[in-house]
Design a protein around this motif. Structure first.
Motif, PDB file in Angstrom:
ATOM      1  N   VAL A  45       6.526  -7.113  -8.246  1.00  0.00           N
ATOM      2  CA  VAL A  45       6.339  -5.791  -7.728  1.00  0.00           C
ATOM      3  C   VAL A  45       4.994  -5.374  -7.763  1.00  0.00           C
ATOM      4  O   VAL A  45       4.105  -5.585  -8.516  1.00  0.00           O
ATOM      5  CB  VAL A  45       6.871  -4.746  -8.992  1.00  0.00           C
ATOM      6  CG1 VAL A  45       6.724  -3.205  -8.580  1.00  0.00           C
ATOM      7  CG2 VAL A  45       8.289  -5.026  -9.297  1.00  0.00           C
ATOM      8  N   ASN A  47       2.039  -3.107  -6.658  1.00  0.00           N
ATOM      9  CA  ASN A  47       1.805  -1.955  -6.425  1.00  0.00           C
ATOM     10  C   ASN A  47       0.244  -1.649  -5.842  1.00  0.00           C
ATOM     11  O   ASN A  47      -0.985  -2.421  -6.272  1.00  0.00           O
ATOM     12  CB  ASN A  47       1.707  -1.218  -7.794  1.00  0.00           C
ATOM     13  CG  ASN A  47       1.268   0.253  -7.586  1.00  0.00           C
ATOM     14  OD1 ASN A  47       0.190   0.657  -8.190  1.00  0.00           O
ATOM     15  ND2 ASN A  47       2.360   1.268  -7.085  1.00  0.00           N
ATOM     16  N   PHE A  63       4.615   1.709 -14.161  1.00  0.00           N
ATOM     17  CA  PHE A  63       4.582   0.531 -13.979  1.00  0.00           C
ATOM     18  C   PHE A  63       4.479  -0.475 -15.166  1.00  0.00           C
ATOM     19  O   PHE A  63       5.126  -1.486 -15.262  1.00  0.00           O
ATOM     20  CB  PHE A  63       3.698   0.056 -12.676  1.00  0.00           C
ATOM     21  CG  PHE A  63       4.116   0.517 -11.493  1.00  0.00           C
ATOM     22  CD1 PHE A  63       4.856  -0.319 -10.560  1.00  0.00           C
ATOM     23  CD2 PHE A  63       3.911   1.645 -11.026  1.00  0.00           C
ATOM     24  CE1 PHE A  63       4.942  -0.101  -9.204  1.00  0.00           C
ATOM     25  CE2 PHE A  63       4.403   2.219  -9.736  1.00  0.00           C
ATOM     26  CZ  PHE A  63       4.968   1.366  -8.740  1.00  0.00           C
ATOM     27  N   THR A 130       4.246   0.349  -2.659  1.00  0.00           N
ATOM     28  CA  THR A 130       5.018  -0.519  -3.711  1.00  0.00           C
ATOM     29  C   THR A 130       5.702  -1.763  -2.784  1.00  0.00           C
ATOM     30  O   THR A 130       6.493  -0.814  -1.979  1.00  0.00           O
ATOM     31  CB  THR A 130       5.715  -0.127  -4.833  1.00  0.00           C
ATOM     32  OG1 THR A 130       4.724   1.023  -5.519  1.00  0.00           O
ATOM     33  CG2 THR A 130       6.270  -1.081  -5.656  1.00  0.00           C
TER      34      THR A 130
END
Length: 158
Positions: A45, A47, A63, A130
Protein backbone atom coordinates in the motif's frame (compact mmCIF):
# COMPACT_ATOMS: atom_id res chain seq x y z
CA UNK A 1 23.51 -2.75 44.68
CA UNK A 2 23.29 0.97 43.83
CA UNK A 3 25.70 0.42 40.98
CA UNK A 4 23.51 -2.36 39.58
CA UNK A 5 20.38 -0.18 39.80
CA UNK A 6 22.15 2.77 38.18
CA UNK A 7 23.49 0.55 35.41
CA UNK A 8 20.00 -0.90 34.83
CA UNK A 9 18.48 2.57 34.56
CA UNK A 10 21.12 3.65 32.05
CA UNK A 11 20.50 0.55 29.91
CA UNK A 12 16.72 1.07 30.11
CA UNK A 13 16.97 4.70 29.03
CA UNK A 14 19.40 3.86 26.22
CA UNK A 15 17.12 1.19 24.80
CA UNK A 16 14.05 3.43 25.01
CA UNK A 17 15.89 6.37 23.47
CA UNK A 18 16.98 4.34 20.47
CA UNK A 19 13.44 3.11 19.90
CA UNK A 20 12.30 6.73 19.63
CA UNK A 21 15.36 7.96 17.74
CA UNK A 22 14.74 9.85 14.55
CA UNK A 23 13.70 7.49 11.79
CA UNK A 24 15.87 7.36 8.71
CA UNK A 25 14.03 8.52 5.61
CA UNK A 26 15.61 7.59 2.33
CA UNK A 27 15.48 10.11 -0.51
CA UNK A 28 14.65 8.27 -3.72
CA UNK A 29 14.20 8.93 -7.42
CA UNK A 30 11.29 7.63 -9.48
CA UNK A 31 13.31 4.65 -10.73
CA UNK A 32 13.72 3.58 -7.08
CA UNK A 33 9.98 3.90 -6.56
CA UNK A 34 9.40 1.75 -9.65
CA UNK A 35 11.57 -0.98 -8.10
CA UNK A 36 9.58 -0.78 -4.86
CA UNK A 37 6.34 -1.05 -6.85
CA UNK A 38 7.59 -4.23 -8.54
CA UNK A 39 8.01 -6.24 -5.35
CA UNK A 40 5.93 -9.37 -5.69
CA UNK A 41 5.96 -10.92 -2.23
CA UNK A 42 2.85 -9.46 -0.65
CA UNK A 43 0.39 -6.60 -0.77
CA UNK A 44 1.93 -3.13 -0.86
CA UNK A 45 0.00 0.00 0.00
CA UNK A 46 1.77 3.12 -1.28
CA UNK A 47 0.41 6.31 0.22
CA UNK A 48 1.49 9.54 -1.46
CA UNK A 49 1.37 12.41 1.01
CA UNK A 50 3.05 15.60 2.18
CA UNK A 51 3.51 17.02 5.66
CA UNK A 52 1.65 20.21 4.67
CA UNK A 53 -1.41 18.29 3.38
CA UNK A 54 -4.06 18.22 6.15
CA UNK A 55 -6.12 15.33 4.69
CA UNK A 56 -2.90 13.33 4.23
CA UNK A 57 -1.82 13.87 7.82
CA UNK A 58 -5.31 13.08 9.11
CA UNK A 59 -5.38 9.66 7.45
CA UNK A 60 -1.84 8.53 8.32
CA UNK A 61 -2.89 6.91 11.63
CA UNK A 62 -5.45 4.87 9.65
CA UNK A 63 -2.68 3.51 7.42
CA UNK A 64 -0.52 2.76 10.46
CA UNK A 65 -3.35 0.88 12.15
CA UNK A 66 -4.02 -1.04 8.96
CA UNK A 67 -0.33 -1.96 8.66
CA UNK A 68 -0.40 -3.41 12.18
CA UNK A 69 -3.74 -5.18 11.74
CA UNK A 70 -2.83 -6.79 8.40
CA UNK A 71 0.86 -7.48 9.03
CA UNK A 72 0.20 -11.23 9.32
CA UNK A 73 -1.50 -11.09 5.90
CA UNK A 74 1.77 -9.82 4.38
CA UNK A 75 0.49 -6.25 3.91
CA UNK A 76 3.08 -3.45 3.95
CA UNK A 77 2.38 0.27 4.03
CA UNK A 78 4.93 2.54 2.40
CA UNK A 79 4.60 6.30 2.69
CA UNK A 80 5.97 8.36 -0.21
CA UNK A 81 6.48 11.97 0.82
CA UNK A 82 6.09 14.63 -1.85
CA UNK A 83 7.73 17.25 0.34
CA UNK A 84 10.75 19.04 -1.11
CA UNK A 85 14.15 17.45 -0.51
CA UNK A 86 15.28 20.62 1.26
CA UNK A 87 12.56 19.91 3.88
CA UNK A 88 13.91 16.43 4.71
CA UNK A 89 14.77 17.34 8.31
CA UNK A 90 11.24 18.68 8.86
CA UNK A 91 9.78 15.47 7.40
CA UNK A 92 11.99 13.41 9.72
CA UNK A 93 10.74 15.41 12.71
CA UNK A 94 7.15 14.98 11.51
CA UNK A 95 7.56 11.20 11.20
CA UNK A 96 9.11 11.01 14.66
CA UNK A 97 6.48 13.24 16.30
CA UNK A 98 3.65 11.24 14.73
CA UNK A 99 5.37 7.93 15.59
CA UNK A 100 5.16 6.59 12.03
CA UNK A 101 6.49 3.03 12.08
CA UNK A 102 5.95 2.18 8.40
CA UNK A 103 8.63 2.82 5.80
CA UNK A 104 8.84 6.43 4.66
CA UNK A 105 10.59 7.64 1.53
CA UNK A 106 10.88 11.15 0.15
CA UNK A 107 10.74 11.25 -3.63
CA UNK A 108 13.11 13.80 -5.14
CA UNK A 109 11.45 14.33 -8.52
CA UNK A 110 10.23 17.94 -8.67
CA UNK A 111 8.76 17.52 -12.18
CA UNK A 112 5.69 15.58 -11.07
CA UNK A 113 4.24 15.56 -14.58
CA UNK A 114 7.13 13.38 -15.73
CA UNK A 115 6.20 10.49 -13.43
CA UNK A 116 2.67 10.64 -11.97
CA UNK A 117 1.14 9.00 -15.05
CA UNK A 118 3.60 6.13 -14.57
CA UNK A 119 2.19 5.56 -11.09
CA UNK A 120 -1.34 5.69 -12.50
CA UNK A 121 -2.84 7.31 -15.61
CA UNK A 122 -5.82 8.14 -13.37
CA UNK A 123 -3.73 10.34 -11.08
CA UNK A 124 -4.27 14.08 -11.56
CA UNK A 125 -1.44 14.79 -9.12
CA UNK A 126 -3.68 15.58 -6.14
CA UNK A 127 -2.92 14.10 -2.73
CA UNK A 128 -3.63 12.09 -0.74
CA UNK A 129 -3.32 9.31 -3.26
CA UNK A 130 -2.95 5.58 -2.68
CA UNK A 131 -1.72 2.77 -4.89
CA UNK A 132 -2.33 -0.82 -3.79
CA UNK A 133 -0.30 -3.53 -5.51
CA UNK A 134 -0.21 -7.31 -5.33
CA UNK A 135 1.89 -8.77 -8.12
CA UNK A 136 0.41 -7.47 -11.39
CA UNK A 137 -2.86 -6.42 -9.76
CA UNK A 138 -3.04 -2.67 -9.07
CA UNK A 139 -5.68 -0.28 -7.82
CA UNK A 140 -5.26 3.47 -7.54
CA UNK A 141 -7.28 5.92 -5.45
CA UNK A 142 -7.06 9.68 -5.40
CA UNK A 143 -8.96 10.23 -2.18
CA UNK A 144 -8.84 10.12 1.60
CA UNK A 145 -9.73 6.93 3.44
CA UNK A 146 -11.31 5.92 6.69
CA UNK A 147 -10.32 2.59 8.22
CA UNK A 148 -13.33 0.63 6.98
CA UNK A 149 -12.98 1.81 3.37
CA UNK A 150 -9.25 1.15 3.28
CA UNK A 151 -9.50 -2.29 4.87
CA UNK A 152 -12.22 -3.25 2.35
CA UNK A 153 -9.92 -2.24 -0.51
CA UNK A 154 -7.11 -4.34 0.97
CA UNK A 155 -9.37 -7.38 1.44
CA UNK A 156 -10.07 -7.41 -2.33
CA UNK A 157 -6.44 -8.49 -2.74
CA UNK A 158 -6.73 -11.58 -0.50
Amino acid sequence: MKLLITFSIIIFLSVNYTSFAQKSIEVIKFQDLEKLMQKGDGIYVFNFWASWCKPCVAEMPIFETLANDFRLNNVSVIFISLDFKRDLDAVKRFVEEHQIASQVFLIDEPDYNSWIDKVSPQWSGAIPATLIIKGQQKEFYEQSFDYQMLSEKIRHFF
